[in-house]
Design a protein around this motif. Structure first.
Motif, PDB file in Angstrom:
ATOM      1  N   GLN A   7      -8.194   0.458  -1.180  1.00 49.35           N
ATOM      2  CA  GLN A   7      -8.201   1.858  -1.572  1.00 49.35           C
ATOM      3  C   GLN A   7      -6.949   2.220  -2.373  1.00 49.35           C
ATOM      4  O   GLN A   7      -7.027   2.991  -3.344  1.00 49.35           O
ATOM      5  CB  GLN A   7      -8.339   2.753  -0.347  1.00 49.35           C
ATOM      6  N   LYS A  29      -9.712  -4.072   3.005  1.00 47.52           N
ATOM      7  CA  LYS A  29     -10.755  -3.167   2.537  1.00 47.52           C
ATOM      8  C   LYS A  29     -10.248  -1.739   2.367  1.00 47.52           C
ATOM      9  O   LYS A  29     -10.471  -1.097   1.330  1.00 47.52           O
ATOM     10  CB  LYS A  29     -11.920  -3.144   3.540  1.00 47.52           C
ATOM     11  N   TYR A  30      -9.588  -1.244   3.407  1.00 48.62           N
ATOM     12  CA  TYR A  30      -9.334   0.190   3.473  1.00 48.62           C
ATOM     13  C   TYR A  30      -7.888   0.589   3.160  1.00 48.62           C
ATOM     14  O   TYR A  30      -7.636   1.761   2.870  1.00 48.62           O
ATOM     15  CB  TYR A  30      -9.741   0.725   4.856  1.00 48.62           C
ATOM     16  N   ASP A  31      -6.963  -0.345   3.235  1.00 51.41           N
ATOM     17  CA  ASP A  31      -5.580  -0.025   2.889  1.00 51.41           C
ATOM     18  C   ASP A  31      -5.265  -0.506   1.472  1.00 51.41           C
ATOM     19  O   ASP A  31      -5.061   0.295   0.561  1.00 51.41           O
ATOM     20  CB  ASP A  31      -4.611  -0.647   3.907  1.00 51.41           C
ATOM     21  N   THR A  74       0.811  -1.218   0.000  1.00 45.63           N
ATOM     22  CA  THR A  74       0.000   0.000   0.000  1.00 45.63           C
ATOM     23  C   THR A  74       0.848   1.274   0.000  1.00 45.63           C
ATOM     24  O   THR A  74       0.297   2.377  -0.110  1.00 45.63           O
ATOM     25  CB  THR A  74      -0.925   0.024   1.227  1.00 45.63           C
ATOM     26  N   ASP A 114      -7.603   0.865  -5.685  1.00 41.67           N
ATOM     27  CA  ASP A 114      -8.912   1.250  -6.230  1.00 41.67           C
ATOM     28  C   ASP A 114      -9.697   0.009  -6.661  1.00 41.67           C
ATOM     29  O   ASP A 114     -10.236  -0.060  -7.766  1.00 41.67           O
ATOM     30  CB  ASP A 114      -8.742   2.213  -7.408  1.00 41.67           C
ATOM     31  N   ASP A 137     -12.646  -2.786  -5.017  1.00 39.64           N
ATOM     32  CA  ASP A 137     -13.551  -3.221  -3.952  1.00 39.64           C
ATOM     33  C   ASP A 137     -13.370  -4.723  -3.785  1.00 39.64           C
ATOM     34  O   ASP A 137     -13.800  -5.517  -4.628  1.00 39.64           O
ATOM     35  CB  ASP A 137     -14.995  -2.885  -4.333  1.00 39.64           C
TER      36      ASP A 137
END
Length: 480
Positions: free
Chosen positions: A206, A201-203, A161, A209, A211
């Protein structure tokens, strides 16, 4: 009696001394597994004192200080003055007789601070003052340390990430060492971690890009991040796992596993963990094969075994141990699956358990490749094995079961830019091993052959293995 850590330290024969001083010592460094934060290099950090240079992030030193009963405030710091922390470290040092840290510290003092004073509580003032004067000079900033250490390439360890902004900054900073990221996939692999759901999910999701709902989404997210890392010169994917397992598994089963645990529905079973992790490592191996990259697997460590200390100090703070779980079958099944798919890349295997030396040395010979020397490698004696005995045993095992001349040498695996004498330490032990063989008549005293072996193991094999053919150093050009 020999002088303390003199120029022939660890070199017990005339042949070993010749091989080291005329050959190994002159070779550059390619450090392809380093935990130095790229920000330190990008900002060309300076270090105010030895506590800042040595004690800020080094869990090897922290473990020894804790073993000596030192209070935590002197170890991981807080508001404790650096001079007080260094004093506690110095007082511990004489008790570290036989520990590689004792050797590493004194090699660093000699190479960077021109000090040959044995560190102890009594000499702490002298060493502190001498080192701090040296640290105030421009040649002791991060980039200059890399240059004076003759480091041609440094590969840092980076989460998928990461935006790699510091690597981008290094490229425009004038740094003469090539600094490249490594794709460290642990966050995606550790499905059993309570934070895995949020990480995915969030690191990762995102950053890529994507889901993430299915296994295909996991692969797509990682594929996009691999592309991003490729743009910054990455050529290594690194997986750190306790134990390697591999199962043939259907895609719908993987979708069920990802869908369930990414939505926080229960704790993954051991079988689910193994199925998911094995499938993800298969995918990463295939990606490495397609990109011409290297897959490295660090395994056999139990991490953060002290729950109370992890809560207090976080991860990577020095509370880990060796795992005795068997990974041999899992490794062979994974490599075989990749081989059957014509997707087996170059691989480096790092066992934390010294009992696995012969296991890995036997595995590497089972997966050859036409035209590639040592496609599967046993990595340098890692972590708890990175000792004089551990290095000697790893070298001897490789020599006994394979081709020592093809091994790719060592790495620092360190968070400090002052750790490059660990390459010297390895090379001295290597030359001593080869020197003994020559002097007992087990190998000819042929300087041309011996020089080639020592030069290759010290540096050239790693340069070729990682694809830096232009950086290979031929005999006669070592001082160029």
């Amino acid at each position: 009696m020999k002088r303390f850590m003199d120029e022939d330290f660890l070199l017990e024969t005339e042949t070993a001394q010749r091989l080291f001083h005329e050959h190994a010592e002159k070779m550059p460094i390619l450090d392809f597994h380093s935990h130095i934060h790229p920000r330190e290099i990008a900002e060309n950090r300076s270090y105010r004192n030895l506590a800042e240079a040595w004690l800020a992030d080094d869990h090897y030193k922290w473990r020894l200080m804790r073993a000596d009963g030192v209070e935590e405030r002197f170890i991981t710091g807080g508001r404790t003055p650096g001079r007080d922390r260094f004093q506690k470290f110095a007082e511990m040092m004489p008790k570290a007789i036989g520990n590689p840290m004792y050797d590493w510290v004194h090699l660093e003092l000699a190479r960077y601070f021109h000090s040959h004073v044995p560190l102890s509580g009594k000499t702490a003032d002298e060493v502190w003052d001498l080192a701090n004067i040296a640290l105030s000079q421009p040649e002791m900033r991060a980039q200059a340390i890399l240059e004076r250490s003759n480091v041609k390439v440094l590969c840092t360890v980076d989460d998928p990430t990461d935006d790699l902004k510091w690597h981008k900054a290094i490229k425009t900073s004038g740094c003469k060492t090539q600094v490249l990221p490594t794709f460290r996939a642990d966050g995606a692999l550790t499905i059993e971690d309570p934070d895995w759901e949020n990480y995915m999910k969030y690191d990762l999701g995102q950053a890529a890009d994507v889901d993430i709902v299915t296994m295909a989404d996991v692969r797509e997210a990682l594929h996009r991040r691999l592309d991003y890392f490729a743009a910054q010169g990455c050529r290594i994917v690194d997986c750190g796992v306790e134990c390697v397992r591999y199962h043939e598994v259907e895609e719908f089963e993987l979708d069920d596993i990802v869908g369930k645990y990414i939505n926080g529905k229960g704790t993954p079973t051991k079988l689910d963990q193994e199925r998911y992790r094995g499938a993800l490592m298969l995918f990463l191996g295939k990606e490495c094969s397609e990109r011409g990259w290297i897959l490295t697997i660090h395994y056999g460590a139990l991490r953060n075994v002290n729950t109370k200390r992890r809560t207090q100090l976080g991860t990577a703070a020095g509370f880990d141990s060796i795992s005795a779980r068997d990974s041999a079958k899992g490794i062979t099944l994974l490599l075989d699956a990749l081989d059957r798919l014509e997707s087996l890349p170059k691989v480096i295997l790092y066992p934390a358990n010294p009992a696995d030396n012969a296991v890995i040395a036997s595995i590497v010979g089972a997966f050859p490749s036409d035209g590639t020397r040592g496609r599967v490698q046993q990595g340098a004696a890692w972590w708890f094995n990175n000792t004089r005995k551990g290095i000697e045993e790893q070298i001897a095992t490789l020599a006994s079961l394979g081709l020592l001349g093809n091994t790719i040498g060592t790495v620092t695996d360190s968070r400090s830019p002052f750790s490059f004498p660990r390459h010297e330490y390895y090379r001295r032990i290597l030359c001593n091993y080869i020197g003994r063989l020559v002097e007992c008549g087990a190998y000819p005293d042929d300087d041309e052959m011996l020089a080639q072996i020592v030069d290759d193991i010290s540096y050239n094999n790693a340069a070729r293995f990682l694809g830096f053919e232009d950086l290979v150093v031929e005999e006669g050009k070592k001082n160029a």
